[in-house]
Design a protein around this motif. Structure first.
Motif, PDB file in Angstrom:
ATOM      1  N   VAL A   1      -8.330  -1.877   8.903  1.00 20.40           N
ATOM      2  CA  VAL A   1      -7.382  -2.918   9.429  1.00 20.40           C
ATOM      3  C   VAL A   1      -7.542  -3.808  10.523  1.00 20.40           C
ATOM      4  O   VAL A   1      -7.353  -4.944  10.120  1.00 20.40           O
ATOM      5  CB  VAL A   1      -6.178  -1.976   9.742  1.00 20.40           C
TER       6      VAL A   1
ATOM      7  N   ARG B   1      -0.472 -12.243   4.472  1.00 24.52           N
ATOM      8  CA  ARG B   1       0.310 -11.081   5.101  1.00 24.52           C
ATOM      9  C   ARG B   1       0.324  -9.823   3.868  1.00 24.52           C
ATOM     10  O   ARG B   1       0.479  -8.882   4.128  1.00 24.52           O
ATOM     11  CB  ARG B   1       1.592 -11.617   5.113  1.00 24.52           C
TER      12      ARG B   1
ATOM     13  N   SER C   1      -2.932  -7.993   4.132  1.00 25.23           N
ATOM     14  CA  SER C   1      -2.719  -7.067   5.278  1.00 25.23           C
ATOM     15  C   SER C   1      -1.780  -5.934   4.842  1.00 25.23           C
ATOM     16  O   SER C   1      -2.200  -4.726   5.237  1.00 25.23           O
ATOM     17  CB  SER C   1      -2.293  -7.696   6.598  1.00 25.23           C
TER      18      SER C   1
ATOM     19  N   LEU D   1     -10.310  -6.665   9.020  1.00 21.73           N
ATOM     20  CA  LEU D   1      -9.570  -7.696   8.735  1.00 21.73           C
ATOM     21  C   LEU D   1      -8.952  -8.763   9.406  1.00 21.73           C
ATOM     22  O   LEU D   1      -9.198  -9.969   9.341  1.00 21.73           O
ATOM     23  CB  LEU D   1      -8.697  -7.202   7.523  1.00 21.73           C
ATOM     24  N   ILE D   2      -8.330  -8.177  10.583  1.00 18.44           N
ATOM     25  CA  ILE D   2      -7.918  -9.223  11.598  1.00 18.44           C
ATOM     26  C   ILE D   2      -9.099  -9.763  12.339  1.00 18.44           C
ATOM     27  O   ILE D   2      -8.838 -11.120  12.487  1.00 18.44           O
ATOM     28  CB  ILE D   2      -7.132  -8.128  12.415  1.00 18.44           C
TER      29      ILE D   2
ATOM     30  N   VAL E   1      -1.585  -4.588  13.661  1.00 23.95           N
ATOM     31  CA  VAL E   1      -1.387  -5.170  12.282  1.00 23.95           C
ATOM     32  C   VAL E   1      -0.089  -5.782  12.190  1.00 23.95           C
ATOM     33  O   VAL E   1       0.371  -6.816  11.426  1.00 23.95           O
ATOM     34  CB  VAL E   1      -1.910  -4.353  11.394  1.00 23.95           C
TER      35      VAL E   1
ATOM     36  N   THR F   1      -3.276  -2.188   5.051  1.00 27.19           N
ATOM     37  CA  THR F   1      -2.767  -1.140   5.605  1.00 27.19           C
ATOM     38  C   THR F   1      -2.342   0.407   4.997  1.00 27.19           C
ATOM     39  O   THR F   1      -2.411   1.401   5.293  1.00 27.19           O
ATOM     40  CB  THR F   1      -1.535  -1.612   6.352  1.00 27.19           C
TER      41      THR F   1
ATOM     42  N   TRP G   1       0.379  -8.914  14.122  1.00 26.50           N
ATOM     43  CA  TRP G   1      -0.355  -9.808  13.562  1.00 26.50           C
ATOM     44  C   TRP G   1      -0.010 -10.500  12.328  1.00 26.50           C
ATOM     45  O   TRP G   1       0.070 -11.731  12.054  1.00 26.50           O
ATOM     46  CB  TRP G   1      -1.866  -9.417  13.442  1.00 26.50           C
TER      47      TRP G   1
END
Length: 280
Positions: free
Chosen positions: A158, A183, A186, A161-162, A104, A190, A107
């Motif tokens: 996590v 961002r 994320s 979502l990616i 993450v 996280t 990413w």
């Protein structure tokens, strides 16, 4: 001279003077599942380094499946061991602790500078603390519940979502100015996953589900429908399932509070000084 191949195992403390003790072996079957789960986490990191984040997510989800099987296989085949328990914890730390944090960060979070790596570290340290607490509290925790969000589910939040974003064609999250909101999303996921792992919130463990019991026919139909729904669009369905699970613990906590029931998953008494604070 060669030792007798048929001699019994001898413990180090009980071995007579001059007799070389036999070393204990390692059960292959459950540890193969653990190693495969470890490979899934390692594979996910390698894929992220090459910008293939969809493959990273698939690697972590495969590791989750394998991790859920190694303990069941060990119990079904009566091959539990202290080595297997330690190996499982180390594998979990790599696959569901370090790997998701690194992925993450690569990413999206590296686009937030210091806040990005701080969030990734909070997640990684949360996974380590959660696994350490799980290993030390395993004998006193109610088996029906996890104490805090389990690390595989946190990784699924996590990486889910990616996976969903990558499936929608969203790329270059860390550098694209128009995706600044993603961002921060994320960042929030996280932190939520990392901090929820170290709470005392109860999450249902499904450990009281027995595969040896008979079930109504409708249960098999429901399972088949579940597989069909997941296969329709795995990223969205799996992510939705784990978001719901990630919120379920707080709902259970609020419900028990509302009903005046104990919310702690610690199953021992509060008389001992060492247990102070565990039941809050």
């Amino acid at each position: 001279m060669n030792a007798d191949l048929n001699e019994p195992d001898v413990d180090l403390d009980d071995a007579p003077t001059g007799v070389r003790p036999r070393r204990k072996g390692i059960y292959i079957l459950p540890n193969l599942f653990t190693l495969a789960a470890l490979f899934g986490g390692f594979y996910a990191v390698v894929m992220a380094m090459n910008g293939r984040f969809e493959q990273s997510a698939i690697g972590i989800f495969c590791a989750m499946v394998l991790d859920s099987l190694d303990g069941r296989v060990a119990r079904m085949t009566n091959t539990q061991s202290a080595f297997g328990e330690q190996m499982d914890s180390l594998s979990d730390m790599v696959s569901f602790g370090a790997a998701p944090a690194l992925i993450v960060y690569e990413w999206a979070l590296r686009g937030l500078d210091k806040l990005g790596w701080i969030a990734a570290f909070v997640y990684c340290s949360g996974a380590a603390l959660r696994l350490a607490r799980f290993n030390t509290n395993i004998s006193v925790v109610d088996k029906r519940y996890f104490q805090g969000l389990p690390s595989p589910a946190a990784a699924a939040l996590v990486l889910g979502l990616i996976w969903v974003a990558d499936d929608q064609g969203v790329r270059d999250i860390a550098t694209a100015p128009s995706l600044h909101w993603l961002r921060w999303l994320s960042f929030g996921f996280t932190l939520y996953a990392g901090l929820t792992m170290v709470t005392n919130v109860p999450f249902y463990s499904f450990k009281d589900v027995s595969f040896k019991r008979t079930v109504p026919f409708v249960v098999i139909v429901a399972i088949a429908l579940g597989f069909a729904v997941i296969s329709y669009h795995p990223p969205t369905v799996l992510f939705s399932v784990f978001v719901a699970y990630g919120l379920s613990g707080y709902l259970v906590y609020a419900w028990k509070k509302f009903k005046g029931r104990p919310v702690s998953v610690i199953a021992t008494s509060t008389d001992e000084p060492d247990e102070e604070g565990l039941h809050r």
